[in-house]
Each structure stands twice: as structure tokens, then as C-alpha cells.
Design an enzyme around this catalytic site. Structure first.
Site, PDB file in Angstrom:
ATOM      1  N   LYS A  22      40.959  61.852 -46.506  1.00  0.00           N
ATOM      2  CA  LYS A  22      42.271  62.536 -46.540  1.00  0.00           C
ATOM      3  C   LYS A  22      42.609  63.127 -45.183  1.00  0.00           C
ATOM      4  O   LYS A  22      43.699  62.926 -44.655  1.00  0.00           O
ATOM      5  CB  LYS A  22      42.222  63.653 -47.593  1.00  0.00           C
ATOM      6  N   ASN A  23      41.671  63.867 -44.622  1.00  0.00           N
ATOM      7  CA  ASN A  23      41.990  64.588 -43.378  1.00  0.00           C
ATOM      8  C   ASN A  23      42.125  63.659 -42.171  1.00  0.00           C
ATOM      9  O   ASN A  23      42.651  64.068 -41.136  1.00  0.00           O
ATOM     10  CB  ASN A  23      40.946  65.681 -43.108  1.00  0.00           C
ATOM     11  N   CYS A 116      48.390  81.257 -48.839  1.00  0.00           N
ATOM     12  CA  CYS A 116      47.289  80.322 -49.022  1.00  0.00           C
ATOM     13  C   CYS A 116      46.172  80.908 -49.846  1.00  0.00           C
ATOM     14  O   CYS A 116      45.894  82.090 -49.785  1.00  0.00           O
ATOM     15  CB  CYS A 116      46.763  79.937 -47.649  1.00  0.00           C
ATOM     16  N   ARG A 121      46.402  81.231 -42.813  1.00  0.00           N
ATOM     17  CA  ARG A 121      46.321  80.043 -41.948  1.00  0.00           C
ATOM     18  C   ARG A 121      47.490  80.069 -40.986  1.00  0.00           C
ATOM     19  O   ARG A 121      48.487  79.381 -41.177  1.00  0.00           O
ATOM     20  CB  ARG A 121      46.295  78.774 -42.804  1.00  0.00           C
ATOM     21  N   ASP A 305      34.746  72.991 -45.707  1.00  0.00           N
ATOM     22  CA  ASP A 305      35.196  72.284 -46.911  1.00  0.00           C
ATOM     23  C   ASP A 305      34.043  71.964 -47.866  1.00  0.00           C
ATOM     24  O   ASP A 305      34.284  71.588 -49.010  1.00  0.00           O
ATOM     25  CB  ASP A 305      35.919  70.981 -46.527  1.00  0.00           C
ATOM     26  N   ARG A 397      44.797  66.594 -55.212  1.00  0.00           N
ATOM     27  CA  ARG A 397      45.293  66.586 -53.829  1.00  0.00           C
ATOM     28  C   ARG A 397      44.346  65.824 -52.908  1.00  0.00           C
ATOM     29  O   ARG A 397      44.770  65.290 -51.888  1.00  0.00           O
ATOM     30  CB  ARG A 397      45.414  68.028 -53.302  1.00  0.00           C
TER      31      ARG A 397
HETATM   32  C1  UD1 Z   1      41.665  71.373 -41.202  1.00  0.00           C
HETATM   33  C2  UD1 Z   1      41.390  70.604 -42.474  1.00  0.00           C
HETATM   34  C3  UD1 Z   1      40.733  71.503 -43.502  1.00  0.00           C
HETATM   35  C4  UD1 Z   1      39.479  72.149 -42.914  1.00  0.00           C
HETATM   36  C5  UD1 Z   1      39.807  72.818 -41.588  1.00  0.00           C
HETATM   37  C6  UD1 Z   1      38.560  73.344 -40.862  1.00  0.00           C
HETATM   38  C7  UD1 Z   1      43.150  68.948 -42.558  1.00  0.00           C
HETATM   39  C8  UD1 Z   1      44.385  68.455 -43.245  1.00  0.00           C
HETATM   40  N1  UD1 Z   1      42.646  70.102 -43.008  1.00  0.00           N
HETATM   41  O1  UD1 Z   1      42.566  72.428 -41.539  1.00  0.00           O
HETATM   42  O2  UD1 Z   1      40.391  70.711 -44.642  1.00  0.00           O
HETATM   43  O3  UD1 Z   1      39.005  73.122 -43.805  1.00  0.00           O
HETATM   44  O4  UD1 Z   1      40.446  71.889 -40.698  1.00  0.00           O
HETATM   45  O5  UD1 Z   1      37.623  72.325 -40.688  1.00  0.00           O
HETATM   46  O6  UD1 Z   1      42.620  68.292 -41.683  1.00  0.00           O
HETATM   47  N2  UD1 Z   1      43.805  79.217 -36.922  1.00  0.00           N
HETATM   48  C9  UD1 Z   1      44.507  80.177 -36.230  1.00  0.00           C
HETATM   49  N3  UD1 Z   1      45.673  79.821 -35.597  1.00  0.00           N
HETATM   50  C10 UD1 Z   1      46.149  78.537 -35.639  1.00  0.00           C
HETATM   51  C11 UD1 Z   1      45.422  77.552 -36.333  1.00  0.00           C
HETATM   52  C12 UD1 Z   1      44.251  77.916 -36.969  1.00  0.00           C
HETATM   53  O7  UD1 Z   1      44.105  81.328 -36.181  1.00  0.00           O
HETATM   54  O8  UD1 Z   1      47.211  78.284 -35.044  1.00  0.00           O
HETATM   55  C13 UD1 Z   1      42.562  79.589 -37.622  1.00  0.00           C
HETATM   56  C14 UD1 Z   1      42.706  79.403 -39.146  1.00  0.00           C
HETATM   57  O9  UD1 Z   1      43.296  80.548 -39.723  1.00  0.00           O
HETATM   58  C15 UD1 Z   1      41.280  79.223 -39.563  1.00  0.00           C
HETATM   59  C16 UD1 Z   1      40.668  78.466 -38.395  1.00  0.00           C
HETATM   60  O10 UD1 Z   1      41.539  78.668 -37.277  1.00  0.00           O
HETATM   61  O11 UD1 Z   1      40.648  80.469 -39.696  1.00  0.00           O
HETATM   62  C17 UD1 Z   1      40.487  76.985 -38.629  1.00  0.00           C
HETATM   63  O12 UD1 Z   1      41.733  76.382 -38.853  1.00  0.00           O
HETATM   64  P1  UD1 Z   1      42.043  74.879 -38.433  1.00  0.00           P
HETATM   65  O13 UD1 Z   1      40.878  74.298 -37.717  1.00  0.00           O
HETATM   66  O14 UD1 Z   1      43.376  74.871 -37.776  1.00  0.00           O
HETATM   67  O15 UD1 Z   1      42.155  74.161 -39.848  1.00  0.00           O
HETATM   68  P2  UD1 Z   1      43.309  73.225 -40.381  1.00  0.00           P
HETATM   69  O16 UD1 Z   1      43.742  72.284 -39.323  1.00  0.00           O
HETATM   70  O17 UD1 Z   1      44.342  74.066 -41.067  1.00  0.00           O
END
Ligand code: UD1
Length: 453
Positions: A22-23, A116, A121, A305, A397
Site C-alpha cells: 500500500k505505502n 487522527c 500528523r 506500523d 484500507r
Molecule cells: C508513512 C506511512 C505510515 C507510517 C509512517 C512512518 C504512508 C502512506 N504512510 O506515514 O504507514 O506509519 O510513514 O513510517 O506511506 N511529522 C511532522 N511534520 C511533518 C510530517 C511528519 O512532525 O510535516 C511527524 C509525524 O507527526 C510523525 C512522524 O513525523 O510523528 C513520522 O511521520 P511521517 O514519516 O511523515 O509518516 P507518514 O508519511 O504520514
């Protein structure tokens, strides 16, 4: 499917092919809009988040056709650059469309992803990274985010934290920018490696793939291409956990062991016998899992995850284990549900202490989120009597056919009939693809099969 019923304490024995990731598939689908032509993706999982992304791309003017697991996206014509609001709230990962549409059209409109169930997030890193490329971000009066760039220009971007989504967004925008973009502090997840390889197959010039500094040299045009999504490492980890909870053995095909190297090390420490092939994993488990301490972290650390399935395994281990969650602070909602099955879990901030109990006892539980829902299936396999998991819209999902897969491994599991979709409505945004009215929508694949969406 509104619910799943499992009769536990039955060892597993079987083989299955793991679905596509998925990711990996979602950002690849977004990447297709960078090219004014056709991109074919193979091994695409037939899950709600993919159906939702197809709906978004279609609403924005692309022609998508999903036949089996082959998805063709024709992005010759893109008629709008605003992601419909209802989709952003039902699928947070639609945020990668920001970088993709900026790369394609120099502008994009979306909104802040909603609340969330696994902690806050934010998208500050996405926005700051894109601004470095010359993107102007404006918050409109209607709460939407409008991003535009007269000319996307390569730049140095430094992420203080390796966000997966932010790294993907900047890569997508940088592919067609003028000049070279250097992304320092980039996420190194295998799904980013897949995205970069796919983009290079389309004609992009990306180096440093899989490292924490990625270099993207902007190119003018891309071309038609075909790419196969890898097996889903999180689904693989979930099913390995199922075998460890129930005991028995299984062979999982279509999944590479390398991206799971750290996870397999932990599972071996917990007592699993594991053999790997280039694209498959064989597991054997006798007795209760041994307790371990794990700490989630960005790749190559233990994936957040798989934290919930791990909580289920520790709940039936023969001692005391610990989990420290460092990625998403609120990701312990599964613990409340596991306690209903008799698990002994103490939460203190981002730490969970788990005292193993065996067997758990079957009860009615609710899937709190996607991975938490799957973790309840892991626990149900080690519970005496019947476990009924409600709110399975979350599971759909990300898992194409969790019941069919676990049946193939010999589990006693069955889908409970739909009750009008009500059970899918809990958990707000994380519940997957709900229409604005809160009802389950139906979408039809181009092969004519009806799909829950
Ligand atoms: C992706 C994955 C999700 C996985 C996660 C971490 C997809 C669709 N989803 O989510 O399944 O759990 O990576 O491996 O690929 N953060 C900030 N600011 C930002 C962005 C992120 O503070 O602008 C923080 C988030 O709150 C969180 C951490 O960074 O605490 C990790 O988030 P991120 O790596 O961005 O995860 P996703 O891309 O949302």
C-alpha cells in the site's frame, strides 16, 4: 465486511502470496500525474486506500483502469488541481498529490489532513520542503492550502526529521523542477526506494536512492513506463505475527525479506524459526513467544506500523516485554482492546509494559485503526473461544483479504455480514473511504467487479 470472527488456539499451516505494498503503491499512483501519458503499475493491492486514490485521480481528470492488480493511469489530461476535500479527510496519504500536481502543473490545492487516531500528523515538513523549491503556500479563507510556483527551482532541502510523506512530496516536485535538488535528512523507507526507482524508469534522474541524502536532477519530459510494486512488508510482518501467535508454520511468497531484516531479527529472538528466499519467507513457531523490548524508529528501525501486532505478540509471551513508540505518540489505542481479551498492558506516555498471559480469552473488540485492527486478529488467534472484531472498515484500507489469507493458512476465521456500513463509521478519518454522508461508497473496477470502497 463489518466484522471478523476468529476461533483461536488452532495452529496454522499453509502458504500464501503477500499482496502488493500500500505505502509503495499510493505515492507511485501520485507520481503518474507527472507524465502526460500512460503509466502502468503492477501488483497494486485492491484495498480501500487504492480505490480512494483512483477516485481522486479520476476526479482530477486522469483515466484509471484497474484490471486485477494491474493499474493503468493515463494522465494526458488533467482538468483540475484541487484535491476534493472529502478525499483528504478520508485518506491522509493523499497529501503526496501536493508535490505531484506542483510538478505537473505548478499548482495544487488541498487541505490539512483531518484529526487522527494515531496521534497528530502535521504537514509542516512537507510545506517547508516545498517552499525551498520556490513554492508559495497560502492558506485560503475556506481553510484550504493553495500551493503554486511560477517556476519550480532545485534547491537544498534539509529535513530535521526523516518524514516519509514529506520526502516523497519533495521528490515528486523536484523531478520536473529546474536544476538540482538535494534532500538531506531524507527518509530511507523501502517505499521511497520503490518510488525513486519507478521515477527513474519514467525518465527522472534520482541518485542516493535508499540513503539519507537524495539528489534529484530536474528533467523536462518523462515517458510511458511500467513498474511492479513490491510485496507489502507490513502485511508480511502481520502474517508472520499471526503464525507466532497461533503456532505452526507458513510460507509467505511475493515478499522480499531484506526490508524486514530488523523485524525478522526480533521475531527470531522471540523464538520463531525463519528461513528466507529472495522473494519469500518461511516461518515456524512452537510454544509461546519470548518477551522482548522494542523501540519503533524510522527505517531501518523497527516500523511503527508493526508496533500493534507486536503488542499482541507480547500480550501472549511467556514473560514481561516492553514497547517504546517514538514515531506516532498516540499509537496505543490497541491496548484498550487487547485488555478486553485479557491482556495485561500498562501504558505510561510512549511506553507500554506488557505481561504475557496465555491464552487470551475471546471477546468482542473494535478495530481502533488500520494496523490496530490487524493486531486484534493476531491476538484472536491466541485467544480461547470466539473473538469478534468490529469496525473492520479500518482493516480494509490496507489488507486486501485478511480473512481469505488467514484461512489459506488454516485459521478458523470468517467475515461477518455487513450491517449497512455503520461499523465503519467509527474512528473518524482513519476509517477509510466514507462518503460525505458517512455511508460506505461503492466503486467499480474497470474489470466490472464490485469493490467496497
Ligand atoms: C508513512 C506511512 C505510515 C507510517 C509512517 C512512518 C504512508 C502512506 N504512510 O506515514 O504507514 O506509519 O510513514 O513510517 O506511506 N511529522 C511532522 N511534520 C511533518 C510530517 C511528519 O512532525 O510535516 C511527524 C509525524 O507527526 C510523525 C512522524 O513525523 O510523528 C513520522 O511521520 P511521517 O514519516 O511523515 O509518516 P507518514 O508519511 O504520514
Amino acid at each position: 465486511m463489518s466484522g471478523i470472527e476468529i476461533e483461536g488456539l488452532r495452529p496454522l499451516d499453509g502458504e500464501l502470496k503477500v499482496q502488493g505494498s500500500k505505502n509503495a503503491a499510493l505515492p507511485m499512483m501520485a507520481a503518474a500525474v507527472l507524465h502526460r501519458g500512460t503509466t502502468v503499475l503492477k501488483n497494486v493491492p485492491r484495498i480501500r486506500d487504492v480505490f480512494c486514490m483512483i477516485d481522486i485521480l479520476t476526479a482530477m481528470g486522469c483515466e484509471c483502469s484497474l484490471e486485477g492488480h494491474r493499474l493503468a493511469i493515463d494522465a494526458k489530461t488533467v482538468s483540475r488541481v484541487a484535491v476534493p476535500r472529502e478525499y483528504v479527510s478520508s485518506m491522509r496519504s493523499s497529501i503526496v498529490l501536493l508535490g505531484a500536481f506542483l510538478g505537473r502543473a505548478g499548482e495544487a490545492v488541498t487541505c490539512y489532513p483531518g484529526g487522527c487516531s494515531i496521534g497528530s500528523r502535521p504537514i509542516d515538513l512537507h510545506l517547508r520542503g516545498l517552499e525551498r523549491l520556490g513554492v508559495r503556500i497560502r492558506e485560503r479563507e475556506d481553510g484550504r492550502i493553495a500551493a503554486s510556483a511560477a517556476r519550480l527551482t532545485g534547491a537544498r532541502v534539509h529535513f530535521p526529521y526523516p518524514s516519509v510523506g514529506a520526502t516523497e512530496n519533495v521528490i515528486l516536485a523536484a523531478v520536473r523542477a529546474c536544476g538540482t535538488t538535494v534532500i538531506a535528512g531524507a527518509a530511507r523507507e523501502p517505499e521511497i526506494v520503490s518510488l525513486c526507482r519507478m521515477l527513474n524508469g519514467m525518465g527522472a534522474r534520482i541518485s542516493g536512492i535508499g540513503e539519507d541524502t537524495i539528489v534529484v536532477e530536474g528533467v523536462g519530459e518523462l515517458h510511458d513506463s511500467e513498474y511492479t510494486a513490491p510485496g507489502d512488508r507490513i502485511v508480511t510482518g502481520t502474517y508472520l505475527s499471526c503464525v507466532m501467535a497461533a503456532g505452526g508454520r507458513a510460507y509467505l511468497r511475493g515478499t522480499e525479506p531484506e526490508p524486514l531484516r530488523g523485524v525478522l531479527r526480533v521475531l527470531r529472538r522471540m523464538g520463531a524459526g525463519i528461513e528466507t528466499a529472495p522473494a519469500g519467507i518461511r516461518i515456524r513457531m512452537k510454544g509461546r513467544p519470548r518477551p522482548v523490548r522494542i523501540r519503533t524508529a524510522p527505517y531501518p528501525g523497527f516500523p511503527t506500523d508493526l508496533q500493534s501486532p507486536m503488542l499482541s505478540l507480547l500480550a501472549v509471551s511467556d514473560g514481561c516485554g516492553q514497547v517504546c513508540e517514538t514515531v506516532f505518540e498516540g499509537r496505543f489505542a490497541t491496548a484498550d482492546q487487547l485488555r478486553r481479551l485479557g491482556a495485561r498492558i500498562d501504558i505510561d506516555g510512549n511506553r507500554a509494559k506488557v505481561e504475557g498471559v496465555y491464552p487470551l480469552r475471546g471477546a468482542r473488540v473494535e478495530a481502533p485503526d488500520l494496523r490496530g485492527g490487524a493486531a486484534l486478529a493476531v491476538a484472536g488467534l491466541a485467544a480461547e473461544g470466539r473473538t469478534e472484531i468490529g469496525g473492520c472498515g479500518h482493516i480494509l484500507r490496507g489488507y486486501e483479504d485478511i480473512c481469505g489469507d488467514l484461512k489459506a493458512l488454516g485459521a478458523r476465521i470468517r467475515q461477518l455480514p455487513e450491517d449497512g456500513g455503520g461499523a465503519d463509521g467509527d474512528g473518524g478519518d482513519a476509517g477509510g473511504q466514507l462518503s460525505a454522508g458517512g455511508r460506505l461508497r461503492r466503486v467499480r473496477g474497470s474489470d466490472g467487479r464490485r469493490m467496497s470502497g
